[in-house]
Design an enzyme around this catalytic site. Structure first.
Site, PDB file in Angstrom:
ATOM      1  N   HIS A   1       0.831  -1.205   0.000  1.00  0.00           N
ATOM      2  CA  HIS A   1       0.000   0.000   0.000  1.00  0.00           C
ATOM      3  C   HIS A   1       0.865   1.254   0.000  1.00  0.00           C
ATOM      4  O   HIS A   1       2.048   1.219   0.309  1.00  0.00           O
ATOM      5  CB  HIS A   1      -0.924   0.025   1.228  1.00  0.00           C
ATOM      6  CG  HIS A   1      -0.200   0.072   2.538  1.00  0.00           C
ATOM      7  ND1 HIS A   1       0.420  -1.027   3.091  1.00  0.00           N
ATOM      8  CD2 HIS A   1       0.010   1.095   3.419  1.00  0.00           C
ATOM      9  CE1 HIS A   1       0.973  -0.695   4.245  1.00  0.00           C
ATOM     10  NE2 HIS A   1       0.761   0.597   4.463  1.00  0.00           N
TER      11      HIS A   1
ATOM     12  N   ASP B   1       0.547   4.984   1.864  1.00  0.00           N
ATOM     13  CA  ASP B   1      -0.217   5.470   3.019  1.00  0.00           C
ATOM     14  C   ASP B   1      -1.311   6.453   2.611  1.00  0.00           C
ATOM     15  O   ASP B   1      -1.093   7.364   1.814  1.00  0.00           O
ATOM     16  CB  ASP B   1       0.730   6.135   4.031  1.00  0.00           C
ATOM     17  CG  ASP B   1       1.621   5.102   4.696  1.00  0.00           C
ATOM     18  OD1 ASP B   1       1.171   3.958   4.911  1.00  0.00           O
ATOM     19  OD2 ASP B   1       2.788   5.445   4.992  1.00  0.00           O
TER      20      ASP B   1
ATOM     21  N   HIS C   1       4.667  -0.019   0.252  1.00  0.00           N
ATOM     22  CA  HIS C   1       5.421  -0.775   1.258  1.00  0.00           C
ATOM     23  C   HIS C   1       4.525  -1.806   1.930  1.00  0.00           C
ATOM     24  O   HIS C   1       3.295  -1.727   1.855  1.00  0.00           O
ATOM     25  CB  HIS C   1       6.016   0.164   2.305  1.00  0.00           C
ATOM     26  CG  HIS C   1       5.009   0.987   3.035  1.00  0.00           C
ATOM     27  ND1 HIS C   1       4.427   2.110   2.492  1.00  0.00           N
ATOM     28  CD2 HIS C   1       4.433   0.833   4.256  1.00  0.00           C
ATOM     29  CE1 HIS C   1       3.563   2.622   3.345  1.00  0.00           C
ATOM     30  NE2 HIS C   1       3.532   1.863   4.430  1.00  0.00           N
TER      31      HIS C   1
ATOM     32  N   ARG D   1       5.073   6.338  13.630  1.00  0.00           N
ATOM     33  CA  ARG D   1       5.071   6.923  12.281  1.00  0.00           C
ATOM     34  C   ARG D   1       4.439   8.309  12.257  1.00  0.00           C
ATOM     35  O   ARG D   1       3.410   8.535  12.897  1.00  0.00           O
ATOM     36  CB  ARG D   1       4.301   6.008  11.334  1.00  0.00           C
ATOM     37  CG  ARG D   1       4.489   6.357   9.868  1.00  0.00           C
ATOM     38  CD  ARG D   1       3.592   5.518   8.989  1.00  0.00           C
ATOM     39  NE  ARG D   1       2.287   6.142   8.844  1.00  0.00           N
ATOM     40  CZ  ARG D   1       1.214   5.534   8.330  1.00  0.00           C
ATOM     41  NH1 ARG D   1       1.276   4.278   7.925  1.00  0.00           N
ATOM     42  NH2 ARG D   1       0.064   6.172   8.212  1.00  0.00           N
TER      43      ARG D   1
HETATM   44  C1  SIN Z   1       3.161   1.096   7.708  1.00  0.00           C
HETATM   45  O1  SIN Z   1       2.458   0.413   6.957  1.00  0.00           O
HETATM   46  O2  SIN Z   1       3.270   2.309   7.584  1.00  0.00           O
HETATM   47  C2  SIN Z   1       3.944   0.403   8.811  1.00  0.00           C
HETATM   48  C3  SIN Z   1       5.197  -0.200   8.290  1.00  0.00           C
HETATM   49  C4  SIN Z   1       5.972  -0.972   9.336  1.00  0.00           C
HETATM   50  O3  SIN Z   1       5.471  -1.143  10.451  1.00  0.00           O
HETATM   51  O4  SIN Z   1       7.061  -1.423   9.031  1.00  0.00           O
END
Ligand code: SIN
Length: 298
Positions: free
Chosen positions: A125, A127, A275, A290
């Site tokens: 995805h 974000d 990612h 994040r």
């Molecule tokens: C996310 O999808 O932003 C999280 C990625 C992660 O926890 O490595």
């Protein structure tokens, strides 16, 4: 073995990424050293302390590194939540996430996984693509990580787009896709809550091919978890076309994989990457924080 396509199986190199590697190899920076971690995206940066005030020229170089490498990694950044937010704010306004739990600092999302709260970010995805103005980039810091497992993968969706056949590129050129929070964040909501959130966050319609406003390069902008369908297309045809595009994002040659340590930090461009966080560490603990920077309308 020569490059071949057979029954939709691709053998051999994705030759177009060689040009990317040459371009990235040629980059030099005054303020830090970089090591490329895969041929088309991802570089580790050394020689920067992110807890300090960053000079305009250093920030300019970091921005160049971000958009060119698409994801940049740092080690040993024991920064506070406020320092994390200050770092991200250098690159734009911060978003408040309407569904994910926050940490101790405003705008900081906390992903705290353990035996009972499992990692579900393990599908490709970009974000908040369901927002009308989705994210420019995200800054993720590891607070506590398992000894093994819990790596994150990023895919270069500029390389994915470049690697499509001319026929496929022409087919998707003017198509738009619908992005929606309902099939992910909507699942835990009551009908009433979902209705309310739906009013605040109506489905977003974005071009399937977007241009990164900073590099002017084109990127594939549909993803498996937030894109619901292609606007104006028969549902079976839409699902088949999307599936064939998602399979390209899954091609290993377009990816970089990062092994976290506590206080590692990754900063990625959500316009030119997708990612996923590998969910292989259960029942161990993994705590990440994040910040997401608001971007422009694709
Ligand atoms: C996310 O999808 O932003 C999280 C990625 C992660 O926890 O490595």
């Amino acid at each position: 073995m020569a490059t071949q396509r057979s029954n939709s199986i691709h053998y051999g190199p994705r030759r177009h990424i060689a040009i990317q590697r040459e371009r990235l190899d040629a980059l030099h920076f005054e303020h830090f050293e970089t090591t490329l971690l895969s041929p088309c995206l991802g570089a580790e940066i050394r020689g920067v302390n992110l807890s300090q005030t960053l000079s305009p020229s250093l920030l300019q170089e970091l921005r160049t590194a971000l958009v060119e490498f698409k994801v940049i990694f740092f080690r040993d950044q024991a920064i506070s939540g406020e320092e994390h937010a200050a770092l991200a704010r250098n690159f734009g306004e911060l978003e408040e996430h309407p569904f994910l739990p926050s940490g101790d600092t405003p705008n900081v999302i906390r992903f705290a996984k353990d035996e009972t709260v499992v990692g579900v970010e393990n599908n490709w995805h970009s974000d908040v693509s369901w927002r009308q103005e989705p994210s420019l980039g995200s800054v993720l810091r590891a607070r506590e990580v398992p000894a093994v497992g819990g790596d994150t993968l990023w895919a270069d969706v500029e390389a994915v787009y470049e690697g499509l056949s001319d026929k496929r590129k022409a087919q998707i050129e003017d198509l738009n896709a619908v992005h929606d929070f309902v099939s992910t964040f909507g699942l835990g909501l009551s009908d009433e809550e979902r209705e309310q959130k739906r009013k605040e966050f109506p489905p977003a319609i974005h071009p399937i091919v977007r241009t990164n406003p900073e590099t002017k390069r084109r990127c594939l902008y549909v993803n498996r978890i937030f894109t619901s369908h292609i606007e104006g297309m028969d549902s079976t045809e839409s699902a088949e076309l999307l599936e064939s595009l998602y399979r390209e994002v899954e091609v290993a040659e377009y990816q970089v994989r990062f092994k976290w340590e506590a206080d590692s930090l990754a900063f990625w461009d959500n316009r030119s990457t997708q990612h996923l966080a590998i969910s292989d560490y259960w029942p161990q603990k993994r705590v990440m924080e994040r910040l997401t920077i608001i971007g422009d309308r694709p």
